[in-house]
Design a protein around this motif. Structure first.
Motif, PDB file in Angstrom:
ATOM      1  N   ALA A 282     -16.541 128.283 111.143  1.00  0.00           N
ATOM      2  CA  ALA A 282     -16.660 126.771 110.901  1.00  0.00           C
ATOM      3  C   ALA A 282     -15.746 125.951 111.532  1.00  0.00           C
ATOM      4  N   ILE A 283     -16.284 124.824 111.871  1.00  0.00           N
ATOM      5  CA  ILE A 283     -15.214 123.711 112.610  1.00  0.00           C
ATOM      6  C   ILE A 283     -14.854 122.668 111.576  1.00  0.00           C
ATOM      7  N   THR A 284     -15.973 122.319 110.964  1.00  0.00           N
ATOM      8  CA  THR A 284     -15.945 121.205 109.828  1.00  0.00           C
ATOM      9  C   THR A 284     -15.944 121.712 108.530  1.00  0.00           C
ATOM     10  N   ASP A 285     -15.648 121.244 107.345  1.00  0.00           N
ATOM     11  CA  ASP A 285     -15.886 121.555 106.120  1.00  0.00           C
ATOM     12  C   ASP A 285     -17.612 121.362 105.695  1.00  0.00           C
ATOM     13  N   GLU A 286     -18.072 120.307 106.301  1.00  0.00           N
ATOM     14  CA  GLU A 286     -19.447 119.994 106.175  1.00  0.00           C
ATOM     15  C   GLU A 286     -20.512 121.122 106.569  1.00  0.00           C
ATOM     16  N   GLU A 287     -20.137 121.926 107.621  1.00  0.00           N
ATOM     17  CA  GLU A 287     -20.984 122.857 107.883  1.00  0.00           C
ATOM     18  C   GLU A 287     -20.711 124.203 107.327  1.00  0.00           C
ATOM     19  N   ARG A 288     -19.847 124.335 106.631  1.00  0.00           N
ATOM     20  CA  ARG A 288     -19.339 125.888 105.751  1.00  0.00           C
ATOM     21  C   ARG A 288     -20.568 126.248 104.964  1.00  0.00           C
ATOM     22  N   THR A 289     -21.075 125.453 104.189  1.00  0.00           N
ATOM     23  CA  THR A 289     -21.960 126.140 103.277  1.00  0.00           C
ATOM     24  C   THR A 289     -23.267 126.288 103.926  1.00  0.00           C
ATOM     25  N   THR A 290     -23.800 125.676 104.917  1.00  0.00           N
ATOM     26  CA  THR A 290     -25.007 125.930 105.745  1.00  0.00           C
ATOM     27  C   THR A 290     -24.588 127.145 106.653  1.00  0.00           C
ATOM     28  N   ILE A 291     -23.339 127.250 107.162  1.00  0.00           N
ATOM     29  CA  ILE A 291     -23.116 128.670 107.814  1.00  0.00           C
ATOM     30  C   ILE A 291     -23.260 129.929 106.687  1.00  0.00           C
ATOM     31  N   SER A 292     -22.766 129.660 105.471  1.00  0.00           N
ATOM     32  CA  SER A 292     -22.824 130.709 104.402  1.00  0.00           C
ATOM     33  C   SER A 292     -24.311 131.058 104.137  1.00  0.00           C
ATOM     34  N   GLY A 293     -25.009 130.071 104.076  1.00  0.00           N
ATOM     35  CA  GLY A 293     -26.693 130.289 103.918  1.00  0.00           C
ATOM     36  C   GLY A 293     -27.154 131.200 105.020  1.00  0.00           C
TER      37      GLY A 293
END
Length: 394
Positions: A282-293
């Motif tokens: 992840a680069i930003t916090d916003e994309e963390r949950t999507t990467i987790s998915g």
């Protein structure tokens, strides 16, 4: 003849009078009985009303007593420790210029007091003041009075003998290199202790988020993933290696305790392993949950994770870019060749990545790509993913 009829008439009239008299007496008796019954009914109603009123007032008194008792128990419970058996250290930061209400909110959010409202009123009632801004090491086993004493006598930021900050995503070797640069400790002595099996078994006994998984022979660094990235402050100038390692583990414990881990399906080791992948990608916090998915979707589909940060960890060197030649390495951390999770974490993730691993976004994405500009593209199928990649590589 006439006389006989007259006598008979008088007799009849007398009889009628007697009958009327009897009837009159009978009616009078009935009226008296009816009046008596009415009086009895009134007495019964009055008695019932008195009983209802008595029960009502008794209920109010009982409810009042219960309310006072419950309130007393609540206040006593709020003033006392949150958990008298929890000695884990929680670092609490009180910003400069904080008033009592702000301090109370910070303490409640950190979980070291039961109620910010009770704390505020308690401070006013006790006429306490003189709280200092700074970082405090508190525990859930401390009473409100003990916490107040700490806040009045505590040290401000500049009073610490040693302070250093560990960024998110560092490998264990890099964490200890950072510590060594700020203290008298050596990187090698920290690494030696962190790999010592006897010491690791002691840690497993003392920390519920550590288990036998960290002793797996396939794992490169047993404590990888568990040395929480944060600012650390120490009063003493001379530190022992155990003091530093356990301060970091204490912080991990505090962070995990603040997250909704009660119903998670993963083990702590699996959670931290996933969180380390998210931290690496992840680069930003916003994309963390999507990467987790994406990670969850790939695991459920039985696909290799194919995450580039795992390749760098498998090589044991920080790669500026993952090339095809890097993918051939034989390693349990090579997620291009191995299906499922690696043996353990590949870095030390921060709270945002741990939280994302706990709550993956629900979607159908199986691929993602970071452009050189830092933009991220998520796709559901390989052809769309390759089309995006080719735009930047051609």
């Amino acid at each position: 003849m006439f006389l006989n009829e007259f006598i008979e008439f008088c007799q009849i009239y007398s009889i009628i009078g007697e009958v009327k008299g009897v009837a009159h007496v009978s009616n009078k008796k009935k009226l008296k009985e009816k009046h008596k019954l009415k009086m009895e009914e009134n007495k019964q109603e009055a008695s019932l009303v008195r009983k209802i009123v008595l029960i009502f007032f008794m209920s109010i008194i009982v409810i009042g007593i219960i309310a006072v008792f419950v309130g007393y128990r609540y206040i006593i419970g709020s003033i006392g420790p949150v958990d008298e058996n929890d000695e884990n250290v929680i670092e609490v930061t009180i910003p400069i210029g904080s008033n009592t209400s702000t301090i109370a909110d910070v303490l409640e959010e950190a979980g070291v007091i039961n109620s910010a409202t009770v704390f505020t009123y308690y401070v006013r009632f006790q006429n306490e003041s003189g709280f200092q801004a700074g970082e405090y090491h508190l525990t859930r086993s401390m009473s409100m009075e003990e916490i107040i004493d700490q806040l009045k006598e505590g040290r401000v930021f500049e009073d610490y003998a040693i302070s250093f900050t560990i960024p998110e995503g560092l490998w264990v070797e890099d964490v200890f290199e950072r510590v060594a640069s700020e203290t008298d400790l050596e990187q090698d002595e920290l690494l030696t202790l962190a790999r010592d099996e006897d010491y690791l078994n002691e840690l497993i006994e003392n920390y519920d988020f550590l288990d036998e998984s960290i002793l797996d022979e396939a794992i490169r660094e047993p404590l990888e993933g568990y040395l929480f990235p944060a600012r650390y402050d120490f009063v003493n100038e001379e530190l022992e290696p155990e003091e530093v390692i356990e301060a970091m583990l204490d912080r991990t414990s505090s962070v995990l305790a603040s997250l909704p881990i009660e119903n998670m399906d993963d083990t702590f080791h699996e959670l931290m392993t996933k969180a380390s992948i998210i931290e690496g990608e992840a680069i930003t916090d916003e994309e963390r949950t999507t990467i987790s998915g994406v990670i969850e979707n790939r695991l459920q589909a039985g696909m290799p994770l194919q995450m580039d940060p795992t390749i760098a960890y498998a090589h044991g060197e920080h790669l500026s870019r993952t090339l095809y030649e890097h993918l051939d390495i034989e390693s349990p951390y090579n997620t291009y060749n191995v299906t499922g999770l690696m043996p353990g974490p590949i870095n030390n993730p921060g709270e945002a990545s741990i939280s994302a691993a706990l709550s993956p976004e629900s979607h159908n994405y199986l691929y993602f790509y970071h452009s050189p500009e830092g933009d991220i593209y998520f796709n559901e199928n390989l052809s769309e993913h390759e089309a995006i990649v080719s735009q930047y590589r051609d």
